[in-house]
Scaffold this motif. Sequence first.
Motif, PDB file in Angstrom:
ATOM      1  N   ALA A 242       3.394  -5.219 -10.036  1.00 46.61           N
ATOM      2  CA  ALA A 242       2.111  -6.237 -10.283  1.00 46.61           C
ATOM      3  C   ALA A 242       3.041  -7.455  -9.517  1.00 46.61           C
ATOM      4  N   GLU A 243       4.129  -8.318  -9.323  1.00 46.86           N
ATOM      5  CA  GLU A 243       4.767  -8.859  -8.655  1.00 46.86           C
ATOM      6  C   GLU A 243       4.496  -8.915  -7.479  1.00 46.86           C
ATOM      7  N   MET A 244       4.391  -7.365  -6.435  1.00 44.63           N
ATOM      8  CA  MET A 244       4.512  -8.011  -4.744  1.00 44.63           C
ATOM      9  C   MET A 244       2.746  -7.913  -4.917  1.00 44.63           C
ATOM     10  N   GLN A 245       2.327  -7.393  -5.706  1.00 42.79           N
ATOM     11  CA  GLN A 245       1.036  -7.623  -5.263  1.00 42.79           C
ATOM     12  C   GLN A 245       0.483  -9.246  -5.185  1.00 42.79           C
ATOM     13  N   THR A 246       1.043  -9.601  -6.562  1.00 49.66           N
ATOM     14  CA  THR A 246       1.002 -11.668  -6.363  1.00 49.66           C
ATOM     15  C   THR A 246       1.306 -12.400  -5.178  1.00 49.66           C
TER      16      THR A 246
ATOM     17  N   GLU B  90       0.962  -1.473   0.106  1.00 49.42           N
ATOM     18  CA  GLU B  90       0.222   0.276   0.015  1.00 49.42           C
ATOM     19  C   GLU B  90       1.011   0.863   0.262  1.00 49.42           C
ATOM     20  N   MET B  91       1.866   1.444   0.720  1.00 47.20           N
ATOM     21  CA  MET B  91       3.385   2.786   0.907  1.00 47.20           C
ATOM     22  C   MET B  91       3.268   2.070  -0.836  1.00 47.20           C
ATOM     23  N   SER B  92       3.967   1.470  -0.982  1.00 41.42           N
ATOM     24  CA  SER B  92       4.309   1.867  -2.851  1.00 41.42           C
ATOM     25  C   SER B  92       3.411   1.649  -3.647  1.00 41.42           C
ATOM     26  N   LEU B  93       1.967   1.726  -2.951  1.00 38.12           N
ATOM     27  CA  LEU B  93       1.665   2.184  -4.648  1.00 38.12           C
ATOM     28  C   LEU B  93       0.920   3.488  -4.434  1.00 38.12           C
ATOM     29  N   ALA B  94       1.265   3.772  -3.047  1.00 35.45           N
ATOM     30  CA  ALA B  94       0.877   5.448  -3.262  1.00 35.45           C
ATOM     31  C   ALA B  94       2.118   6.619  -3.069  1.00 35.45           C
ATOM     32  N   ARG B  95       3.698   6.439  -3.252  1.00 32.14           N
ATOM     33  CA  ARG B  95       4.976   6.690  -3.942  1.00 32.14           C
ATOM     34  C   ARG B  95       5.164   6.805  -4.928  1.00 32.14           C
ATOM     35  N   ALA B  96       4.328   5.442  -5.596  1.00 35.66           N
ATOM     36  CA  ALA B  96       4.581   5.479  -7.030  1.00 35.66           C
ATOM     37  C   ALA B  96       3.182   6.068  -8.288  1.00 35.66           C
TER      38      ALA B  96
ATOM     39  N   ARG C 193       5.123   3.872 -15.278  1.00 34.26           N
ATOM     40  CA  ARG C 193       6.428   3.227 -16.004  1.00 34.26           C
ATOM     41  C   ARG C 193       6.046   2.047 -15.871  1.00 34.26           C
ATOM     42  N   GLN C 194       6.240   1.098 -17.302  1.00 30.71           N
ATOM     43  CA  GLN C 194       6.784  -0.461 -16.874  1.00 30.71           C
ATOM     44  C   GLN C 194       7.022  -1.429 -16.349  1.00 30.71           C
ATOM     45  N   MET C 195       8.241  -0.305 -16.106  1.00 31.55           N
ATOM     46  CA  MET C 195       8.935  -0.948 -14.970  1.00 31.55           C
ATOM     47  C   MET C 195       8.690  -1.254 -14.109  1.00 31.55           C
TER      48      MET C 195
ATOM     49  N   ASP D 255      12.279  -5.487  -1.314  1.00 32.80           N
ATOM     50  CA  ASP D 255      12.930  -5.214  -1.735  1.00 32.80           C
ATOM     51  C   ASP D 255      12.563  -4.229  -2.786  1.00 32.80           C
ATOM     52  N   GLY D 256      10.689  -4.580  -3.522  1.00 37.38           N
ATOM     53  CA  GLY D 256       9.891  -3.901  -4.382  1.00 37.38           C
ATOM     54  C   GLY D 256      10.301  -2.299  -3.611  1.00 37.38           C
ATOM     55  N   MET D 257       9.544  -1.951  -3.231  1.00 37.22           N
ATOM     56  CA  MET D 257       9.314  -0.876  -1.910  1.00 37.22           C
ATOM     57  C   MET D 257      10.742  -0.253  -1.612  1.00 37.22           C
ATOM     58  N   LEU D 258      11.175  -1.207  -1.717  1.00 35.36           N
ATOM     59  CA  LEU D 258      13.119   0.204  -1.601  1.00 35.36           C
ATOM     60  C   LEU D 258      12.916   0.708  -2.407  1.00 35.36           C
TER      61      LEU D 258
END
Length: 365
Positions: A288-292, A261-267, A280-282, A337-340
Amino acid sequence: MSKLTPEEFREYLKTVRALAEGPFEEMQKEVEVTNKFPQEFYDLAIENNLYRYALPEEYGGWGLSEKEILQVQEEFSRGPGGMRMHLHYAADLNWRILDDYGKPELKAEFMDKFQDKTIFTNFALTEQTGGTGADLHTTALKDENGNYVLNGEKWLISHTDCSQYAYVIAVTDPEKQGDERLSAFFVPCDTPGSRRPSPMPHMMGARGAAHTGLKFTNMKLDKKYLLGEEGQGMEIAIHSLSVSRAHIAASNLGMCQRMLEMSLARANDRVTFGKPIATRQMIKREIAEMQTYTHALRCMVYDFGREYDKDPNGKYIEEKAAMCKLFSIYSTRIVSDGMLEIFGGDGYFEDSPYGPVERMYRDAR
């Protein structure tokens, strides 16, 4: 069936989330420095039934299903890591070992005292000079009266600063070579001959969980404190830890969900070259990987809960609990790792308007 109606249970989940992300987070600023929970933490946990909810009704609990217990754990695990460790232990190993293996008179004396933290335990298995199996060196040898005398040391034991009793695994028959040499005990921590050495240095994360060693020197223990039968110690330890693995997975699920959730807000907020990085695609692939992984972990944890409610001794219960914990470790690593990566350099700083990014990354390790 739970004492709570479905609506009451949903409201309780909201209460626990608000507690974890509100008062508990505020307290953690002090805990990061002191490595000790303030009394206010315990008071709020008692007031909000966090020691009670997972207990069976006969001991003053709410009689929740296993799936409901795991859902509550998911919510408080959105908060500080050390408090998460304390509360998920409170919901499982803290009382369950005594309930499963304690003698009737011992259960009659103590089981109703877990609901408001009148008593709390720690789980003392690991040793610095051995491991967590048949190579343990702490001994509990019988005296002429049939009672036990404990000698030895335990290492890396959590919750030692707030527990009055310890589940201790010790050698009762040194002549044997396998697991049958071990037995389990419910040990009063204030027994003469028992002491807690100085606290260990601060951990990277999950601070406040009070890790120290335990030392026993000619400590006399009444035979009534034996759990199960002599030679059953490793069986008790493995059985208890097996189900606990699913509770660890639920804790990791709570962390994953909040980090996502924090990552989505930041992105969505972070703009580069005129566009939010969430477009952005990356970054899309990362999210998508984090949510999966988070969704898959939730499916595994809830599946375990449903299967456990059908039959706690089911054929694949222990395997499913182990798989839940294993997958939760992968999931937490990928999501943290994705969040950071999404937060970039800003994620290294302690104070973030999005939440405790830096601390949760440490807690997730």
